[in-house]
Write a protein that holds these residues in place. Structure first.
Motif, PDB file in Angstrom:
ATOM      1  N   ASN A  11      -0.012 -14.678  -0.124  1.00 47.94           N
ATOM      2  CA  ASN A  11       0.668 -13.520   0.475  1.00 47.94           C
ATOM      3  C   ASN A  11       1.558 -12.745  -0.508  1.00 47.94           C
ATOM      4  OD1 ASN A  11      -0.412 -14.229   3.068  1.00 47.94           O
ATOM      5  ND2 ASN A  11       1.233 -15.754   3.284  1.00 47.94           N
ATOM      6  N   SER A  12       1.234 -12.812  -1.786  1.00 46.92           N
ATOM      7  CA  SER A  12       1.998 -12.050  -2.782  1.00 46.92           C
ATOM      8  C   SER A  12       1.650 -10.569  -2.705  1.00 46.92           C
ATOM      9  CB  SER A  12       1.713 -12.569  -4.196  1.00 46.92           C
ATOM     10  OG  SER A  12       2.172 -13.895  -4.347  1.00 46.92           O
ATOM     11  N   ASP A  13       2.641  -9.720  -2.946  1.00 46.11           N
ATOM     12  CA  ASP A  13       2.429  -8.269  -2.965  1.00 46.11           C
ATOM     13  C   ASP A  13       2.092  -7.857  -4.395  1.00 46.11           C
ATOM     14  OD1 ASP A  13       2.407  -5.548  -2.727  1.00 46.11           O
ATOM     15  OD2 ASP A  13       4.315  -5.387  -1.667  1.00 46.11           O
TER      16      ASP A  13
ATOM     17  N   ASN B 275      -5.800  -4.466   1.875  1.00 47.55           N
ATOM     18  CA  ASN B 275      -6.173  -5.759   1.286  1.00 47.55           C
ATOM     19  C   ASN B 275      -7.030  -5.575   0.035  1.00 47.55           C
ATOM     20  OD1 ASN B 275      -5.127  -6.562   3.848  1.00 47.55           O
ATOM     21  ND2 ASN B 275      -6.190  -8.519   3.618  1.00 47.55           N
TER      22      ASN B 275
ATOM     23  N   GLN C  39       2.858  -4.070  -5.435  1.00 48.17           N
ATOM     24  CA  GLN C  39       4.219  -3.812  -5.890  1.00 48.17           C
ATOM     25  C   GLN C  39       4.457  -4.409  -7.270  1.00 48.17           C
ATOM     26  OE1 GLN C  39       6.500  -1.879  -4.588  1.00 48.17           O
ATOM     27  NE2 GLN C  39       8.004  -2.368  -6.186  1.00 48.17           N
TER      28      GLN C  39
ATOM     29  N   ASN D  91      -4.773  -4.647  -2.786  1.00 47.29           N
ATOM     30  CA  ASN D  91      -4.021  -5.816  -3.245  1.00 47.29           C
ATOM     31  C   ASN D  91      -4.897  -6.732  -4.099  1.00 47.29           C
ATOM     32  OD1 ASN D  91      -1.295  -6.944  -2.985  1.00 47.29           O
ATOM     33  ND2 ASN D  91      -2.319  -8.726  -2.069  1.00 47.29           N
TER      34      ASN D  91
END
Length: 303
Positions: free
Chosen positions: A228-230, A283, A233, A286
């Protein structure tokens, strides 16, 4: 004001008869060479750019003859030189390209040359890059879609740190539309019709390897496997610190598994392009950012 016969004699050019007699057997390169021999200014060819994969290379050659400078792009060095010579002949107004509906032998391989007599947006960008000493514009086919009789092409144009995407019913049309968007962006950034925008210095891999800045140091030390890392960003923070730009391109076509997909492009030198997929557009972004970070991590850690 009309010129005297003596003044006109100082501007030798190929006669129509010479073109007709040579038209069946001479290429634009040969005709331009003959013209250069006549004027005492032989054409000089320079390879400006070579890129693409082994199975799909692309070459850009410029030719300078007197005060005329033109470029050509083709899938072989010979084709690019032919197109550059062909463009120069058009500028010189020798009528050497087509006489009596019989074209001079040309090996363009479907790639159109740009002249600087009245260049379109593709030609404008090419000339601007050559004049300013920038890297030449890069065009990438992102996607081809539609039935054979109604194909649709999506192409990106990249000039230094600027990137635009356009769609057309041919590669040429999509390429031109993407270049037009870059021209418009340049005018917007310059604030006027004159191009005053200056690109940031390219961020090379050597800069990443030698950097001791906080974000790139954290990237070297920490694993990229935390759930669940962004990553979107994270890469934006690295980009801001190191001075490159991040651009995402969504691909309309889903994968065979029904997932969204996209490309992320980093304006480093050389350019980094990574692919991402996911159950949503976000997703996919990401995932692409994660792949790009992994690549940077590897390149920044090589000694």
């Amino acid at each position: 004001m009309s010129q005297s016969p003596a003044m006109k004699a100082k501007e030798p050019s190929l006669t129509k008869h010479e073109v007709q007699s040579s038209n069946f057997r001479k290429t634009p390169i040969q005709i331009l060479h003959e013209y250069g021999t006549k004027t005492g200014s032989l054409p000089v060819y320079v390879m400006e750019k070579a890129e693409g994969e082994d199975h799909l290379p692309s070459f850009v050659f410029s030719v300078k003859i007197g005060d005329v400078c033109c470029t050509g792009q083709g899938s072989s060095k010979k084709a690019a030189k032919h197109l550059a010579a062909e463009a120069a002949l058009k500028v010189l107004q020798t009528d050497a390209i087509t006489v009596g509906n019989m074209p001079v032998k040309s090996e363009s391989n479907g790639v159109v040359a740009e002249t600087n007599s009245n260049p379109n947006s593709v030609g404008k960008l090419q000339e601007l890059a050559l004049h300013r000493g920038w890297r030449l514009p890069e065009y990438t086919v992102l996607m081809e879609a539609g039935p054979p009789h109604k194909r649709e092409f999506t192409i990106t144009c990249r000039l230094e740190s600027l990137t635009e995407k356009a769609v057309g019913n041919s590669k040429k049309a999509a390429k031109k539309a993407a270049a037009e968007k870059i021209v418009a962006q340049l005018q917007s950034l310059s604030g006027c019709s004159e191009f005053t925008w200056t690109p940031k210095p390219s961020v090379r891999f050597e800069n990443l390897r030698n950097s001791l800045a906080e974000k790139i140091s954290l990237l070297r030390r920490n694993p990229l496997s935390i759930p669940n890392s962004d990553y979107i960003q994270m890469i934006l923070e690295v980009a801001k610190e190191q001075g490159f730009e991040v651009t995402y391109f969504d691909i309309d076509e889903l994968t065979v598994n029904g997932q969204y997909q996209c490309l992320v492009e980093l304006s480093t030198h050389p350019v980094i392009v990574c692919h991402g997929t996911g159950i949503s557009c976000g997703n996919a972004h990401n995932d692409a950012a994660h792949s790009a970070l992994q690549y940077i991590k590897i390149m920044a850690s090589i000694k």
